[in-house]
Design an enzyme around this catalytic site. Structure first.
Site, PDB file in Angstrom:
ATOM      1  N   LYS A  46       0.838  -1.211   0.000  1.00  0.00           N
ATOM      2  CA  LYS A  46       0.000   0.000   0.000  1.00  0.00           C
ATOM      3  C   LYS A  46       0.870   1.258   0.000  1.00  0.00           C
ATOM      4  O   LYS A  46       0.644   2.183  -0.780  1.00  0.00           O
ATOM      5  CB  LYS A  46      -0.923   0.020   1.246  1.00  0.00           C
ATOM      6  CG  LYS A  46      -1.844  -1.184   1.346  1.00  0.00           C
ATOM      7  CD  LYS A  46      -2.758  -1.127   2.566  1.00  0.00           C
ATOM      8  CE  LYS A  46      -2.061  -1.192   3.903  1.00  0.00           C
ATOM      9  NZ  LYS A  46      -1.374  -2.482   4.169  1.00  0.00           N
ATOM     10  N   ARG A  81      11.967  -5.737   5.162  1.00  0.00           N
ATOM     11  CA  ARG A  81      11.722  -4.305   4.901  1.00  0.00           C
ATOM     12  C   ARG A  81      12.582  -3.426   5.810  1.00  0.00           C
ATOM     13  O   ARG A  81      12.739  -3.687   6.994  1.00  0.00           O
ATOM     14  CB  ARG A  81      10.249  -3.959   5.138  1.00  0.00           C
ATOM     15  CG  ARG A  81       9.981  -2.445   5.030  1.00  0.00           C
ATOM     16  CD  ARG A  81       8.518  -2.089   5.015  1.00  0.00           C
ATOM     17  NE  ARG A  81       7.810  -2.540   6.190  1.00  0.00           N
ATOM     18  CZ  ARG A  81       6.508  -2.418   6.364  1.00  0.00           C
ATOM     19  NH1 ARG A  81       5.770  -1.857   5.417  1.00  0.00           N
ATOM     20  NH2 ARG A  81       5.923  -2.865   7.453  1.00  0.00           N
ATOM     21  N   ARG A  98      -0.429  -9.552  12.855  1.00  0.00           N
ATOM     22  CA  ARG A  98      -1.014  -8.512  11.991  1.00  0.00           C
ATOM     23  C   ARG A  98      -1.814  -9.158  10.852  1.00  0.00           C
ATOM     24  O   ARG A  98      -2.867  -8.656  10.468  1.00  0.00           O
ATOM     25  CB  ARG A  98       0.089  -7.612  11.419  1.00  0.00           C
ATOM     26  CG  ARG A  98       0.656  -6.649  12.469  1.00  0.00           C
ATOM     27  CD  ARG A  98       2.021  -6.113  12.087  1.00  0.00           C
ATOM     28  NE  ARG A  98       2.020  -5.314  10.885  1.00  0.00           N
ATOM     29  CZ  ARG A  98       3.104  -5.082  10.138  1.00  0.00           C
ATOM     30  NH1 ARG A  98       4.277  -5.592  10.483  1.00  0.00           N
ATOM     31  NH2 ARG A  98       3.024  -4.332   9.067  1.00  0.00           N
ATOM     32  N   ARG A 133      -9.901   0.238   8.392  1.00  0.00           N
ATOM     33  CA  ARG A 133      -9.429  -1.111   8.671  1.00  0.00           C
ATOM     34  C   ARG A 133     -10.489  -1.939   9.382  1.00  0.00           C
ATOM     35  O   ARG A 133     -10.242  -3.106   9.702  1.00  0.00           O
ATOM     36  CB  ARG A 133      -8.237  -1.015   9.602  1.00  0.00           C
ATOM     37  CG  ARG A 133      -6.905  -1.251   8.931  1.00  0.00           C
ATOM     38  CD  ARG A 133      -5.882  -1.103  10.033  1.00  0.00           C
ATOM     39  NE  ARG A 133      -4.669  -1.769   9.800  1.00  0.00           N
ATOM     40  CZ  ARG A 133      -3.621  -1.211   9.193  1.00  0.00           C
ATOM     41  NH1 ARG A 133      -3.698  -0.023   8.680  1.00  0.00           N
ATOM     42  NH2 ARG A 133      -2.508  -1.883   9.088  1.00  0.00           N
ATOM     43  N   ARG A 137      11.121  -1.437  11.251  1.00  0.00           N
ATOM     44  CA  ARG A 137       9.970  -1.117  12.099  1.00  0.00           C
ATOM     45  C   ARG A 137       9.846  -2.133  13.234  1.00  0.00           C
ATOM     46  O   ARG A 137      10.095  -3.319  13.039  1.00  0.00           O
ATOM     47  CB  ARG A 137       8.688  -1.133  11.252  1.00  0.00           C
ATOM     48  CG  ARG A 137       8.425   0.194  10.588  1.00  0.00           C
ATOM     49  CD  ARG A 137       7.284   0.184   9.600  1.00  0.00           C
ATOM     50  NE  ARG A 137       6.081  -0.506  10.041  1.00  0.00           N
ATOM     51  CZ  ARG A 137       4.949  -0.547   9.356  1.00  0.00           C
ATOM     52  NH1 ARG A 137       4.873   0.106   8.176  1.00  0.00           N
ATOM     53  NH2 ARG A 137       3.908  -1.194   9.790  1.00  0.00           N
TER      54      ARG A 137
HETATM   55  P1  AP5 Z   1       4.839  -1.532   1.845  1.00  0.00           P
HETATM   56  O1  AP5 Z   1       4.550  -0.717   0.638  1.00  0.00           O
HETATM   57  O2  AP5 Z   1       5.512  -0.901   3.001  1.00  0.00           O
HETATM   58  O3  AP5 Z   1       3.511  -2.308   2.311  1.00  0.00           O
HETATM   59  P2  AP5 Z   1       2.249  -1.812   3.151  1.00  0.00           P
HETATM   60  O4  AP5 Z   1       1.045  -2.476   2.549  1.00  0.00           O
HETATM   61  O5  AP5 Z   1       2.246  -0.337   3.265  1.00  0.00           O
HETATM   62  O6  AP5 Z   1       2.586  -2.527   4.532  1.00  0.00           O
HETATM   63  P3  AP5 Z   1       2.513  -1.995   6.023  1.00  0.00           P
HETATM   64  O7  AP5 Z   1       3.282  -2.979   6.855  1.00  0.00           O
HETATM   65  O8  AP5 Z   1       2.888  -0.566   6.096  1.00  0.00           O
HETATM   66  O9  AP5 Z   1       1.017  -2.164   6.317  1.00  0.00           O
HETATM   67  P4  AP5 Z   1       0.311  -2.231   7.660  1.00  0.00           P
HETATM   68  O10 AP5 Z   1      -1.061  -2.183   7.172  1.00  0.00           O
HETATM   69  O11 AP5 Z   1       0.618  -3.391   8.535  1.00  0.00           O
HETATM   70  O12 AP5 Z   1       0.955  -1.034   8.494  1.00  0.00           O
HETATM   71  P5  AP5 Z   1       0.450   0.391   8.862  1.00  0.00           P
HETATM   72  O13 AP5 Z   1       1.611   1.281   8.909  1.00  0.00           O
HETATM   73  O14 AP5 Z   1      -0.727   0.780   8.046  1.00  0.00           O
HETATM   74  O15 AP5 Z   1       5.703  -2.796   1.334  1.00  0.00           O
HETATM   75  C1  AP5 Z   1       6.161  -3.777   2.239  1.00  0.00           C
HETATM   76  C2  AP5 Z   1       7.533  -4.303   1.797  1.00  0.00           C
HETATM   77  O16 AP5 Z   1       7.386  -4.984   0.565  1.00  0.00           O
HETATM   78  C3  AP5 Z   1       8.570  -3.184   1.529  1.00  0.00           C
HETATM   79  O17 AP5 Z   1       9.834  -3.648   1.881  1.00  0.00           O
HETATM   80  C4  AP5 Z   1       8.461  -2.947   0.018  1.00  0.00           C
HETATM   81  O18 AP5 Z   1       9.659  -2.457  -0.517  1.00  0.00           O
HETATM   82  C5  AP5 Z   1       8.122  -4.340  -0.474  1.00  0.00           C
HETATM   83  N1  AP5 Z   1       7.264  -4.337  -1.644  1.00  0.00           N
HETATM   84  C6  AP5 Z   1       6.198  -3.510  -1.901  1.00  0.00           C
HETATM   85  N2  AP5 Z   1       5.616  -3.846  -3.076  1.00  0.00           N
HETATM   86  C7  AP5 Z   1       6.317  -4.937  -3.546  1.00  0.00           C
HETATM   87  C8  AP5 Z   1       6.192  -5.764  -4.707  1.00  0.00           C
HETATM   88  N3  AP5 Z   1       5.228  -5.551  -5.620  1.00  0.00           N
HETATM   89  N4  AP5 Z   1       7.067  -6.781  -4.867  1.00  0.00           N
HETATM   90  C9  AP5 Z   1       8.047  -7.013  -3.955  1.00  0.00           C
HETATM   91  N5  AP5 Z   1       8.216  -6.270  -2.828  1.00  0.00           N
HETATM   92  C10 AP5 Z   1       7.356  -5.241  -2.631  1.00  0.00           C
HETATM   93  O19 AP5 Z   1      -0.084   0.149  10.376  1.00  0.00           O
HETATM   94  C11 AP5 Z   1       0.787  -0.150  11.425  1.00  0.00           C
HETATM   95  C12 AP5 Z   1      -0.001  -0.296  12.717  1.00  0.00           C
HETATM   96  O20 AP5 Z   1      -0.641   0.953  13.034  1.00  0.00           O
HETATM   97  C13 AP5 Z   1      -1.143  -1.312  12.711  1.00  0.00           C
HETATM   98  O21 AP5 Z   1      -0.687  -2.626  12.988  1.00  0.00           O
HETATM   99  C14 AP5 Z   1      -2.064  -0.759  13.796  1.00  0.00           C
HETATM  100  O22 AP5 Z   1      -1.573  -1.059  15.080  1.00  0.00           O
HETATM  101  C15 AP5 Z   1      -1.934   0.742  13.589  1.00  0.00           C
HETATM  102  N6  AP5 Z   1      -2.946   1.281  12.656  1.00  0.00           N
HETATM  103  C16 AP5 Z   1      -2.706   1.883  11.453  1.00  0.00           C
HETATM  104  N7  AP5 Z   1      -3.853   2.227  10.866  1.00  0.00           N
HETATM  105  C17 AP5 Z   1      -4.848   1.829  11.693  1.00  0.00           C
HETATM  106  C18 AP5 Z   1      -6.269   1.895  11.611  1.00  0.00           C
HETATM  107  N8  AP5 Z   1      -6.898   2.413  10.533  1.00  0.00           N
HETATM  108  N9  AP5 Z   1      -6.983   1.383  12.647  1.00  0.00           N
HETATM  109  C19 AP5 Z   1      -6.379   0.863  13.731  1.00  0.00           C
HETATM  110  N10 AP5 Z   1      -5.041   0.753  13.860  1.00  0.00           N
HETATM  111  C20 AP5 Z   1      -4.280   1.238  12.846  1.00  0.00           C
HETATM  112 MG    MG Z   2       2.438   1.014   4.877  1.00  0.00          MG
END
Ligand code: AP5
Ligand code: MG
Length: 208
Positions: free
Chosen positions: A13, A127, A165, A88, A154
């Site tokens: 994402k 990552r 997760r 989410r 992270r």
């Molecule tokens: P990346 O692009 O970073 O993936 P992402 O989908 O953004 O993954 P996240 O881990 O950021 O998602 P998340 O939903 O767990 O975390 P968030 O920060 O939202 O890519 C991942 C890796 O793969 C990278 O190394 C990249 O280079 C690689 N990659 C990307 N595309 C690729 C491809 N096509 N091929 C190969 N490699 C690739 O949330 C974190 C925490 O915050 C949650 O756990 C929760 O506690 C809290 N939180 C956030 N939002 C909410 C909400 N709305 N409600 C409640 N709690 C929340």
């Molecule tokens: Mg992200």
């Protein structure tokens, strides 16, 4: 264009959002990034959120809904926005619809990026992110390829937390796929290919 990016943790994402922002200038609203900044600055929000994030659980709906509602009132969102990691849960999705209707706006699409969970575990354990500019990279980057900044892992990218997760995603977030299918704005994308090829498909699905 007003978008929601859906997908499991590690689906890409943040990577796709960065490409859309750089080409089209939409406002990028990542609740994960907002919460991580609050944790780093040790604000009351950050202190409350940290325990949930470290465990890979969701921060309570009321907290995140309040954050996004405030962010959507900012002027830069008027030329389009990308919500990355929000909503989410179904209550978050309902609150978003209500908030947008108060602002006289609407979602154009919800883009779901699909990737197999085992591919995700490999991606996330390797990552690394830039401390300086937020660039998303990998363990192969000794320094940030964009700005030369220091790369870090992270706290929630440890395997046991990643697996929690993924469980949380299946139980609480995956139902949003049907929610947005029902609203007739769902676009589904295969995310297990080169990020640039995924981006081509994302744009095609949006008619961009
Ligand atoms: P990346 O692009 O970073 O993936 P992402 O989908 O953004 O993954 P996240 O881990 O950021 O998602 P998340 O939903 O767990 O975390 P968030 O920060 O939202 O890519 C991942 C890796 O793969 C990278 O190394 C990249 O280079 C690689 N990659 C990307 N595309 C690729 C491809 N096509 N091929 C190969 N490699 C690739 O949330 C974190 C925490 O915050 C949650 O756990 C929760 O506690 C809290 N939180 C956030 N939002 C909410 C909400 N709305 N409600 C409640 N709690 C929340
Ligand atoms: Mg992200």
């Amino acid at each position: 264009m007003n978008l929601v990016l859906l997908g499991a943790p590690g689906a890409g994402k943040g990577t796709q959002a960065a490409m859309l922002v750089s080409e089209f200038g939409y406002a990028h609203i990542s609740t994960g990034d907002i919460l991580r900044a609050a944790v780093k600055n040790e604000t009351p929000l950050g202190l409350e959120a940290k325990k949930y994030m470290d465990a890979g659980d969701l921060v309570p709906d009321s907290v995140v809904i309040g954050l996004v509602s405030e962010r959507l009132k900012e002027k830069d969102t008027e030329n389009g926005f990308i919500l990355d990691g929000f909503p989410r849960t179904i209550p978050q999705a309902i609150a978003l619809t209500d908030e947008l209707s108060k602002l006289g706006r609407d979602l154009d699409a919800a883009v779901a990026v699909n990737v197999d969970p085992e591919v995700i575990v490999k991606r996330l354990t390797s990552r690394r992110c830039c401390k300086n500019c937020g660039h998303i990279g990998s363990v192969a980057d000794a320094v940030c390829p964009e700005c030369g900044g220091e790369m870090f892992q992270r706290d929630d990218d440890k395997e046991s937390v990643i697996r929690n997760r993924l469980d949380v995603y299946e139980k609480q977030t995956a139902p949003l796929i049907d929610y947005y299918r029902g609203a007739d704005i769902l676009k589904e994308i295969e995310g297990d290919k080169d990020p640039k090829d995924v981006y081509v498909d994302v744009k095609k699905s949006l008619g961009l």
